[in-house]
Design a protein around this motif. Structure first.
Motif, PDB file in Angstrom:
ATOM      1  N   TRP A 115      85.884 -47.399 -18.831  1.00 22.74           N
ATOM      2  CA  TRP A 115      85.854 -47.169 -20.281  1.00 22.74           C
ATOM      3  C   TRP A 115      85.326 -48.360 -21.075  1.00 22.74           C
ATOM      4  O   TRP A 115      84.955 -48.218 -22.247  1.00 22.74           O
ATOM      5  CB  TRP A 115      87.232 -46.765 -20.799  1.00 22.74           C
ATOM      6  N   LEU A 201      91.581 -42.416 -23.912  1.00 22.90           N
ATOM      7  CA  LEU A 201      91.721 -42.348 -22.453  1.00 22.90           C
ATOM      8  C   LEU A 201      92.625 -41.221 -21.985  1.00 22.90           C
ATOM      9  O   LEU A 201      92.451 -40.697 -20.888  1.00 22.90           O
ATOM     10  CB  LEU A 201      92.273 -43.677 -21.919  1.00 22.90           C
ATOM     11  N   GLY A 209      96.762 -42.203 -25.284  1.00 23.47           N
ATOM     12  CA  GLY A 209      96.385 -43.442 -24.635  1.00 23.47           C
ATOM     13  C   GLY A 209      95.002 -43.888 -25.068  1.00 23.47           C
ATOM     14  O   GLY A 209      94.063 -43.079 -25.104  1.00 23.47           O
ATOM     15  N   GLY A 211      91.956 -47.188 -25.008  1.00 19.46           N
ATOM     16  CA  GLY A 211      91.452 -48.429 -24.449  1.00 19.46           C
ATOM     17  C   GLY A 211      90.702 -49.184 -25.528  1.00 19.46           C
ATOM     18  O   GLY A 211      89.865 -48.603 -26.230  1.00 19.46           O
ATOM     19  N   GLN A 223      90.772 -57.080 -23.259  1.00 21.59           N
ATOM     20  CA  GLN A 223      90.807 -55.639 -23.044  1.00 21.59           C
ATOM     21  C   GLN A 223      92.264 -55.192 -23.061  1.00 21.59           C
ATOM     22  O   GLN A 223      93.150 -55.892 -22.581  1.00 21.59           O
ATOM     23  CB  GLN A 223      90.140 -55.243 -21.730  1.00 21.59           C
ATOM     24  N   GLN A 225      95.062 -51.647 -23.081  1.00 20.88           N
ATOM     25  CA  GLN A 225      95.377 -50.227 -23.035  1.00 20.88           C
ATOM     26  C   GLN A 225      96.685 -50.018 -23.785  1.00 20.88           C
ATOM     27  O   GLN A 225      97.688 -50.678 -23.483  1.00 20.88           O
ATOM     28  CB  GLN A 225      95.481 -49.738 -21.591  1.00 20.88           C
ATOM     29  N   THR A 227      99.468 -47.201 -25.540  1.00 18.67           N
ATOM     30  CA  THR A 227      99.989 -45.837 -25.633  1.00 18.67           C
ATOM     31  C   THR A 227     100.853 -45.732 -26.877  1.00 18.67           C
ATOM     32  O   THR A 227     101.789 -46.512 -27.063  1.00 18.67           O
ATOM     33  CB  THR A 227     100.832 -45.470 -24.398  1.00 18.67           C
TER      34      THR A 227
END
Length: 263
Positions: A115, A201, A209, A211, A223, A225, A227
């Motif tokens: 991603w 994502l 979710g 990214g 970077q 991630q 939620t």
């Protein structure tokens, strides 16, 4: 410390190290939902554990939220399973209620996530101002999360046509963060021009979710991630709700597919 806490410290109730781990939540630290705005946690962590959370070296931070923290709560930060500055864990609690856990670990070499090359990602560019940086001219850790939070808010407004002001109204849904995993390779410096991107994502019944990345030119600096969960608030209790159908439809149109990665 407030005046009462200062007097207690002067009277011998606790050591300086103990008081640095105690944070009474102020109005300036909460968001429109009445809970702590998550970048503020990183300010408190840096105040309590400056050696571990000034981020002079690359590291991964994995933060999981269990319970919200609200105005006037006293949040206690305690190390758990400390190994060294590069491998460090902290639990945040109010009374006997565990509110969050964060684990700091060294960066593991692995193949870049697909991603990160999402050609349909939501993108914005901005410059780093002096007011966002410390004495070493590097971006404060908490400010990096403010930048990604603003990115998410702009994306909700422009791409999902769902302004945060509407979400945080009495009749709206809230979207608190449930989990946040970030790898920080380097923090940008004053006057750097950076590019922020966001990709969808995962779409669950109530969870979303995302990214996100931060780049300087083509260099990947960060970077993450994240939620979030769509919830409703009643009597200061949060319960998950289904993602509104119009929002879900727009999310599905933006869902990342590895077959769409640009070359």
């Amino acid at each position: 410390m407030n005046l009462q806490e200062t007097n207690q410290f002067k009277q011998g109730h606790g050591t300086p190290e103990e008081w640095r781990k105690r944070h009474t939540i102020r109005f300036s630290q909460i968001d429109g939902a009445g809970i702590v705005y998550y970048p503020r946690y990183f300010e408190m962590l840096a105040e309590s554990f400056p050696q571990q959370f000034t981020m002079h070296q690359a590291a991964t931070l994995d933060l999981t939220f269990h319970q919200p923290v609200r105005l006037a709560d006293q949040l206690i930060l305690e190390p758990t399973g400390q190994t060294n500055d590069q491998q460090f864990s902290v639990a945040g609690s109010t009374g006997d209620k565990l509110c969050f856990e964060i684990h700091k670990t060294p960066v593991q070499k692995s193949k870049p996530a697909p991603w990160l090359n999402d050609k349909s990602a939501f993108v914005r560019e901005t410059s780093i101002g002096e007011w966002m940086c410390g004495a070493d001219s590097r971006l404060h850790l908490s400010r990096s999360y403010e930048l990604t939070a603003v990115l998410m808010e702009e994306w909700f407004t422009k791409a999902l046509l769902c302004p945060f002001a509407t979400l945080e109204s009495p009749d709206g849904a809230l979207v608190p963060t449930a989990r946040l995993q970030t790898t920080i390779y380097e923090l940008p410096q004053n006057d750097d021009w950076i590019k922020l991107s966001l990709s969808v994502l995962h779409i669950g019944r109530s969870s979303l979710g995302m990214g996100m990345s931060m780049r300087r030119n083509e260099q990947l600096l960060l970077q993450s991630q994240q939620t979030v969960v769509f919830v409703a608030s009643q009597n200061e209790q949060l319960s998950s709700v289904e993602i509104p159908q119009p929002v879900r439809q727009r999310l599905e149109q933006q869902l990342f597919s590895s077959s769409e990665v640009s070359s």
